[in-house]
Design an enzyme around this catalytic site. Structure first.
Site, short mmCIF file in Angstrom:
data_model
loop_
_atom_site.label_atom_id
_atom_site.label_comp_id
_atom_site.label_asym_id
_atom_site.label_seq_id
_atom_site.Cartn_x
_atom_site.Cartn_y
_atom_site.Cartn_z
N ARG A 72 0.59 -0.95 0.04
CA ARG A 72 -0.28 0.09 0.19
C ARG A 72 0.80 1.20 -0.10
O ARG A 72 0.67 2.52 0.79
CB ARG A 72 -1.23 -0.18 1.18
CG ARG A 72 -1.58 -0.92 0.97
CD ARG A 72 -3.14 -1.04 -0.08
NE ARG A 72 -4.13 -1.88 0.03
CZ ARG A 72 -4.42 -3.17 -0.01
NH1 ARG A 72 -3.30 -4.43 -0.61
NH2 ARG A 72 -4.91 -3.44 0.13
N CYS A 78 -10.99 -1.41 3.19
CA CYS A 78 -10.80 -1.77 4.33
C CYS A 78 -9.81 -0.24 4.85
O CYS A 78 -8.96 0.16 4.50
CB CYS A 78 -9.40 -2.86 4.14
SG CYS A 78 -10.08 -4.07 3.41
N GLU A 118 -5.01 2.47 6.86
CA GLU A 118 -4.72 2.74 5.77
C GLU A 118 -5.71 3.81 4.68
O GLU A 118 -5.26 3.96 4.26
CB GLU A 118 -5.41 0.85 4.68
CG GLU A 118 -5.39 0.60 3.35
CD GLU A 118 -5.43 0.00 3.02
OE1 GLU A 118 -5.23 -1.20 3.70
OE2 GLU A 118 -6.60 -0.43 1.55
C1 LIG Z 1 -15.42 -0.79 -1.91
C2 LIG Z 1 -13.87 -0.63 -1.73
C3 LIG Z 1 -13.07 -1.75 -2.01
C4 LIG Z 1 -11.73 -1.03 -2.26
N1 LIG Z 1 -10.69 -2.35 -2.57
C5 LIG Z 1 -9.42 -2.14 -2.27
C6 LIG Z 1 -8.91 -3.35 -2.98
O1 LIG Z 1 -9.22 -4.42 -2.73
N2 LIG Z 1 -6.77 -3.31 -2.84
C7 LIG Z 1 -6.85 -1.95 -2.56
O2 LIG Z 1 -5.51 -1.49 -2.28
N3 LIG Z 1 -6.98 -0.59 -1.51
C8 LIG Z 1 -8.93 -1.23 -2.05
N4 LIG Z 1 -10.01 0.28 -1.82
C9 LIG Z 1 -9.05 2.02 -1.28
C10 LIG Z 1 -9.37 2.55 -2.52
O3 LIG Z 1 -10.25 2.44 -3.44
C11 LIG Z 1 -7.96 2.32 -3.15
O4 LIG Z 1 -6.80 2.54 -2.11
C12 LIG Z 1 -7.82 3.63 -4.40
O5 LIG Z 1 -6.54 3.14 -5.58
C13 LIG Z 1 -7.95 4.89 -4.17
O6 LIG Z 1 -8.24 5.33 -5.34
P1 LIG Z 1 -8.25 6.84 -5.62
O7 LIG Z 1 -8.38 7.68 -6.98
O8 LIG Z 1 -9.96 6.95 -5.14
O9 LIG Z 1 -7.55 8.08 -4.93
P2 LIG Z 1 -7.85 9.10 -3.15
O10 LIG Z 1 -8.61 8.86 -2.14
O11 LIG Z 1 -8.57 10.12 -3.94
O12 LIG Z 1 -6.01 9.25 -2.58
C14 LIG Z 1 -5.43 8.91 -2.32
C15 LIG Z 1 -4.59 9.60 -2.10
O13 LIG Z 1 -3.48 9.29 -3.75
C16 LIG Z 1 -3.29 10.50 -3.83
N5 LIG Z 1 -3.54 10.74 -4.73
C17 LIG Z 1 -4.88 10.49 -5.57
N6 LIG Z 1 -4.51 10.83 -6.58
C18 LIG Z 1 -3.09 11.24 -7.23
C19 LIG Z 1 -2.13 11.77 -8.06
N7 LIG Z 1 -2.61 12.06 -9.18
N8 LIG Z 1 -0.70 12.10 -7.41
C20 LIG Z 1 -1.03 12.52 -6.76
N9 LIG Z 1 -1.47 12.11 -5.65
C21 LIG Z 1 -2.55 11.39 -5.85
C22 LIG Z 1 -3.96 11.37 -2.25
O14 LIG Z 1 -4.22 12.97 -2.17
C23 LIG Z 1 -5.13 10.77 -1.79
O15 LIG Z 1 -3.58 11.22 -0.47
C24 LIG Z 1 -11.11 -0.38 -2.12
C25 LIG Z 1 -11.86 1.06 -1.23
C26 LIG Z 1 -13.47 0.67 -1.42
C27 LIG Z 1 -14.49 1.68 -1.68
#
Ligand SMILES: Cc1cc2nc3c(=O)[nH]c(=O)nc-3n(C[C@H](O)[C@H](O)[C@H](O)COP(=O)(O)OP(=O)(O)OC[C@H]3O[C@@H](n4cnc5c(N)ncnc54)[C@H](O)[C@@H]3O)c2cc1C
Length: 304
Positions: free
Chosen positions: A176, A225, A295
């Site tokens: 992660r 998670c 996380e």
């Molecule tokens: C139902 C559900 C299931 C999930 N299952 C999993 C799973 O199986 N495995 C897993 O790893 N995660 C899982 N997640 C968590 C999440 O979806 C992941 O961590 C995902 O990759 C986050 O992406 P996001 O675009 O929503 O990031 P955000 O929540 O928007 O941001 C997360 C972090 O990344 C930074 N960020 C985002 N984009 C950029 C960019 N372009 N440049 C620099 N920084 C950036 C943000 O500032 C923040 O610090 C799940 C979430 C949900 C709701």
């Protein structure tokens, strides 16, 4: 509260894309969070970079937002500017097995593109919501496959500076964490994938999605998670072992489908979720001696 001059300048750079006091509840999968001082969703790469450079020069804090699926934003909202990649960084192309994808593209969109193009490797990530940028920064993973496994390189920039391409092998990726330095914005990533029949890739995606429907509270408001797993123990098993499945504070509840998910059920507040996180950490620590780490990223001002 931001100076009106900052808002006016942002509006000149990104007309129609600047929203002062924008509730973050509208931009997070939890559906929770107070207002960002300003939310900006530029339509193209140039204006996103210009906004970022201007904000940095003006001394305004910047939070980059993908799809807000790993964030718990407190009720007091986010100080400074939230800059969304959703529209601006949305290129996607393949050259054989080499895929170049903008960080604002949804991960699900990338996976569909791979299926249509007959490119395999990322299927176990099906069902992870969020953007490619979020997946890159978080080194998103499931079923023992990590985003880093297929990362050839990443193109990043610091506000006001030029773009730099960094090889995946130079990053210190771990569970992660991709090791992208704080303050760097992921512009796009380059992935190397193997070729495979589109039907086979699509069938694998479907299989993974169905598995997640059976084992996760899909369709409920959450951020996935909440806690990091230990190498030898899953966080859900620890939460289960201390009897907290179904535990509730206000509208926040521990899922009975997957105990590492906290759900926004019946109008939770961010504080309900945070208190439930504290309760879980304390109970697990008292009973098992293990200290759970979140996380989910908790950001923003506390409610006054
Ligand atoms: C139902 C559900 C299931 C999930 N299952 C999993 C799973 O199986 N495995 C897993 O790893 N995660 C899982 N997640 C968590 C999440 O979806 C992941 O961590 C995902 O990759 C986050 O992406 P996001 O675009 O929503 O990031 P955000 O929540 O928007 O941001 C997360 C972090 O990344 C930074 N960020 C985002 N984009 C950029 C960019 N372009 N440049 C620099 N920084 C950036 C943000 O500032 C923040 O610090 C799940 C979430 C949900 C709701």
């Amino acid at each position: 509260m931001l100076d009106q001059g900052i808002i006016t300048e942002l509006r000149a750079i990104a007309p129609g894309c600047v929203y002062p006091d924008e509730p973050m509840a509208k931009h997070t999968s939890f559906g929770l969070g107070g207002p960002a001082d300003v939310y900006v969703q530029p339509l193209d790469e140039g204006s996103l970079k210009e906004c970022a450079a201007f904000l940095k020069d003006a001394g305004v804090a910047i939070k980059i937002l993908g799809r807000g699926t790993n964030l718990l934003v407190r009720s007091g909202g986010i100080e400074g500017a939230v800059l969304s990649t959703e529209q601006a960084l949305s290129t996607l192309r393949a050259d054989g097995g080499v895929v170049t994808v903008g960080s604002g593209i949804p991960l699900s969109g990338l996976l569909s593109f791979c299926a249509e193009s007959g490119l395999t490797g990322l299927e176990p990530l099906a069902g992870i919501p969020g953007s490619v940028g979020g997946a890159a920064v978080m080194n998103a993973g499931s079923y023992d496959v990590w985003f880093a496994d297929h990362l050839e390189s990443v193109v990043v920039f610091e506000p006001g500076e030029g773009s730099v391409q960094v090889a995946g092998s130079e990053l210190d990726a771990s569970y992660r964490r991709m090791g992208i330095p704080e303050g760097h914005v992921v512009e796009r990533v380059v992935l190397t994938l193997a070729e495979e029949s589109p039907t086979t890739v699509a069938a694998r995606l479907q299989e993974i999605i169905e598995r997640k429907w059976r084992t996760q509270p899909v369709g409920m408001r959450s951020a996935g998670c909440v806690f990091r797993n230990f190498p030898d123990k899953a966080a859900w098993a620890l939460i289960d072992s201390v009897g907290l499945v179904g535990a509730r504070i206000g509208g926040a509840v521990v899922s009975d489908v997957h105990a590492n998910f906290i759900l926004n059920d019946r109008g939770a507040t961010p504080e309900d979720v945070e208190e439930l996180i504290t309760l879980i950490r304390e109970r697990v620590s008292d009973h098992t001696g293990r200290d759970l780490e979140t996380e989910v990223e908790i950001v923003g001002r506390r409610a006054h």
